[in-house]
Write a protein that holds these residues in place. Structure first.
Motif, PDB file in Angstrom:
ATOM      1  N   LEU A 134       0.716  -2.711  -0.597  1.00  0.00           N
ATOM      2  CA  LEU A 134       0.391  -3.190  -2.089  1.00  0.00           C
ATOM      3  C   LEU A 134       0.689  -1.819  -2.762  1.00  0.00           C
ATOM      4  O   LEU A 134       1.061  -1.985  -3.939  1.00  0.00           O
ATOM      5  CB  LEU A 134      -1.119  -3.294  -2.271  1.00  0.00           C
ATOM      6  CG  LEU A 134      -1.623  -4.592  -2.393  1.00  0.00           C
ATOM      7  CD1 LEU A 134      -3.119  -4.835  -2.604  1.00  0.00           C
ATOM      8  CD2 LEU A 134      -0.951  -5.282  -3.073  1.00  0.00           C
ATOM      9  N   ASN A 194      -2.036  -3.515   4.791  1.00  0.00           N
ATOM     10  CA  ASN A 194      -1.941  -4.063   3.379  1.00  0.00           C
ATOM     11  C   ASN A 194      -1.941  -3.321   2.298  1.00  0.00           C
ATOM     12  O   ASN A 194      -1.356  -3.471   1.397  1.00  0.00           O
ATOM     13  CB  ASN A 194      -2.913  -5.513   3.624  1.00  0.00           C
ATOM     14  CG  ASN A 194      -2.879  -6.039   2.222  1.00  0.00           C
ATOM     15  OD1 ASN A 194      -2.002  -6.956   2.069  1.00  0.00           O
ATOM     16  ND2 ASN A 194      -3.838  -6.220   1.482  1.00  0.00           N
ATOM     17  N   PHE A 195      -2.849  -2.369   2.474  1.00  0.00           N
ATOM     18  CA  PHE A 195      -3.061  -1.249   1.494  1.00  0.00           C
ATOM     19  C   PHE A 195      -1.695  -0.514   1.130  1.00  0.00           C
ATOM     20  O   PHE A 195      -1.241  -0.442   0.241  1.00  0.00           O
ATOM     21  CB  PHE A 195      -4.176  -0.217   1.895  1.00  0.00           C
ATOM     22  CG  PHE A 195      -4.627   0.857   0.822  1.00  0.00           C
ATOM     23  CD1 PHE A 195      -5.149   0.910  -0.082  1.00  0.00           C
ATOM     24  CD2 PHE A 195      -3.632   1.950   1.108  1.00  0.00           C
ATOM     25  CE1 PHE A 195      -5.516   1.756  -1.057  1.00  0.00           C
ATOM     26  CE2 PHE A 195      -3.641   2.864   0.329  1.00  0.00           C
ATOM     27  CZ  PHE A 195      -4.782   3.010  -0.843  1.00  0.00           C
ATOM     28  N   TYR A 222      -6.994  -7.751  -2.854  1.00  0.00           N
ATOM     29  CA  TYR A 222      -7.329  -6.349  -2.459  1.00  0.00           C
ATOM     30  C   TYR A 222      -9.085  -5.825  -2.923  1.00  0.00           C
ATOM     31  O   TYR A 222      -9.629  -5.471  -1.843  1.00  0.00           O
ATOM     32  CB  TYR A 222      -6.448  -5.242  -3.129  1.00  0.00           C
ATOM     33  CG  TYR A 222      -6.920  -3.765  -3.143  1.00  0.00           C
ATOM     34  CD1 TYR A 222      -6.812  -3.067  -1.977  1.00  0.00           C
ATOM     35  CD2 TYR A 222      -7.455  -3.370  -4.211  1.00  0.00           C
ATOM     36  CE1 TYR A 222      -7.262  -1.702  -2.050  1.00  0.00           C
ATOM     37  CE2 TYR A 222      -7.817  -2.031  -4.195  1.00  0.00           C
ATOM     38  CZ  TYR A 222      -7.913  -1.232  -2.945  1.00  0.00           C
ATOM     39  OH  TYR A 222      -8.206   0.245  -2.985  1.00  0.00           O
ATOM     40  N   THR A 273     -11.895  -5.366   0.010  1.00  0.00           N
ATOM     41  CA  THR A 273     -12.591  -3.982   0.093  1.00  0.00           C
ATOM     42  C   THR A 273     -13.943  -4.262  -0.053  1.00  0.00           C
ATOM     43  O   THR A 273     -14.690  -3.570   0.869  1.00  0.00           O
ATOM     44  CB  THR A 273     -12.075  -3.080  -1.128  1.00  0.00           C
ATOM     45  OG1 THR A 273     -10.922  -3.181  -1.121  1.00  0.00           O
ATOM     46  CG2 THR A 273     -12.551  -1.780  -1.168  1.00  0.00           C
ATOM     47  N   SER A 327      -1.574 -12.186   1.614  1.00  0.00           N
ATOM     48  CA  SER A 327      -1.210 -11.065   0.725  1.00  0.00           C
ATOM     49  C   SER A 327       0.176 -10.657   1.102  1.00  0.00           C
ATOM     50  O   SER A 327       1.006 -10.165   0.607  1.00  0.00           O
ATOM     51  CB  SER A 327      -2.047  -9.902   0.981  1.00  0.00           C
ATOM     52  OG  SER A 327      -1.986  -9.001   0.082  1.00  0.00           O
ATOM     53  N   TYR A 340      -6.232  -4.175   7.058  1.00  0.00           N
ATOM     54  CA  TYR A 340      -6.279  -3.823   5.696  1.00  0.00           C
ATOM     55  C   TYR A 340      -5.337  -2.498   5.553  1.00  0.00           C
ATOM     56  O   TYR A 340      -5.013  -2.630   4.309  1.00  0.00           O
ATOM     57  CB  TYR A 340      -7.699  -3.462   5.689  1.00  0.00           C
ATOM     58  CG  TYR A 340      -8.355  -2.846   4.149  1.00  0.00           C
ATOM     59  CD1 TYR A 340      -8.614  -3.694   3.468  1.00  0.00           C
ATOM     60  CD2 TYR A 340      -8.196  -1.734   3.891  1.00  0.00           C
ATOM     61  CE1 TYR A 340      -8.880  -3.174   1.969  1.00  0.00           C
ATOM     62  CE2 TYR A 340      -8.456  -0.968   2.598  1.00  0.00           C
ATOM     63  CZ  TYR A 340      -8.895  -1.814   1.616  1.00  0.00           C
ATOM     64  OH  TYR A 340      -9.250  -1.484   0.397  1.00  0.00           O
TER      65      TYR A 340
END
Length: 284
Positions: free
Chosen positions: A237, A233-234, A203, A207, A165, A230
């Motif tokens: 994004l 990365n969230f 994503y 999750t 990602s 995470y």
């Protein structure tokens, strides 16, 4: 009356030709879709690659870039055989860089071609190491093969997915940096489409995978570093999708995901699940 194999192959060739035309526009969805459908129907992408190599994509930077978009769409939306068969096409992708990725002259696609091929190699390498994944990272397909019972394996998989990602995030930033006030942006913007689709698939997988892992552990502590990764990365994004939503041409092609303001709290969901189970087991 069913079509002959020759006619089907001929129609595929026309779709490939039109998808990678020298006009600096996005590959039309109907042509991209036809290539993907053919791969599903025939369970192979070899005819697609054969037809692509008949086009002058190594002699024209616009056609070369459109070919990379088409290939990426095939990898994300096509059957799993496309991923395995693409590994045998690395020499062709390398030739894309050698022929059109070394210069920033003309339409200026050279740097993008080089970065695009680099990203496709990263994606193909990931899938070579993780053959359980489909190109769009379907969680249901993964579960049917792997499940979440092996927490060590799941932990490493999440780390590697977040690394992938990150590569998507790096490439999308390169594309945005190359979008300039001109008539040539449609083709550049079109290359964001498979990146949005792929990153959102990752994503959703992350999750679901983390939710499943939290339900399998007695202590949350080992998974907290994954939550930190995470959350980073969230945030990346969310910024990516917000930038995409400001591109009218992109939003005319796909529905750009809208992430919530805050990432999910896996710990809270885990506690709620435990509480719910306890209530379900209470005496009548």
């Amino acid at each position: 009356m069913s079509k002959s194999k020759e006619r089907i192959e001929s129609e595929l060739g026309e779709h490939v030709k039109k998808a990678v035309s020298p006009v600096e526009t996005a590959p039309k969805q109907k042509h991209v879709r036809a290539c993907i459908v053919h791969a599903y129907d025939s369970n192979t992408s070899v005819p697609f690659w054969n037809n692509l190599k008949l086009q002058p994509v190594l002699a024209d930077e616009v056609q070369c870039y459109k070919a990379l978009i088409l290939i990426h769409k095939m990898l994300v939306g096509g059957p799993k055989c496309v991923l395995a068969e693409a590994m045998a096409q690395k020499a062709f992708l390398e030739n894309c860089v050698k022929s059109q990725g070394q210069s920033n002259l003309g339409h200026g696609y050279g740097p993008l071609i080089k970065k695009y091929v680099s990203y496709l190699f990263v994606k193909l390498e990931f899938h070579a190491q993780h053959q359980e994944f489909s190109g769009n990272f379907s969680y249901e397909e993964y579960l049917s093969l792997k499940g979440v019972s092996d927490l060590n394996d799941g932990y490493q998989t999440i780390v590697e997915l977040i690394e992938l990602s990150k590569k998507i995030d790096e490439f999308q930033k390169t594309i945005f940096s190359e979008i300039i006030p001109s008539n040539g942006n449609e083709c550049r913007i079109a290359s964001l489409v498979p990146l949005v689709e792929e990153s959102f698939g990752i994503y959703n997988f992350l999750t679901s995978m983390l939710n499943g892992m939290f339900m399998c552990v007695e202590s949350n502590d080992p998974l907290l570093p994954l939550v930190e990764l995470y959350n980073v990365n969230f945030a990346n994004l969310k910024k990516f999708y917000e930038r995409c939503q400001n591109l009218p041409f992109l939003t005319s092609l796909i529905s750009v995901p809208q992430l919530p303001n805050e990432p999910p709290s896996f710990l809270t969901e885990y506690i709620n699940e435990e509480s719910s189970n306890a209530n379900d087991n209470r005496p009548e």
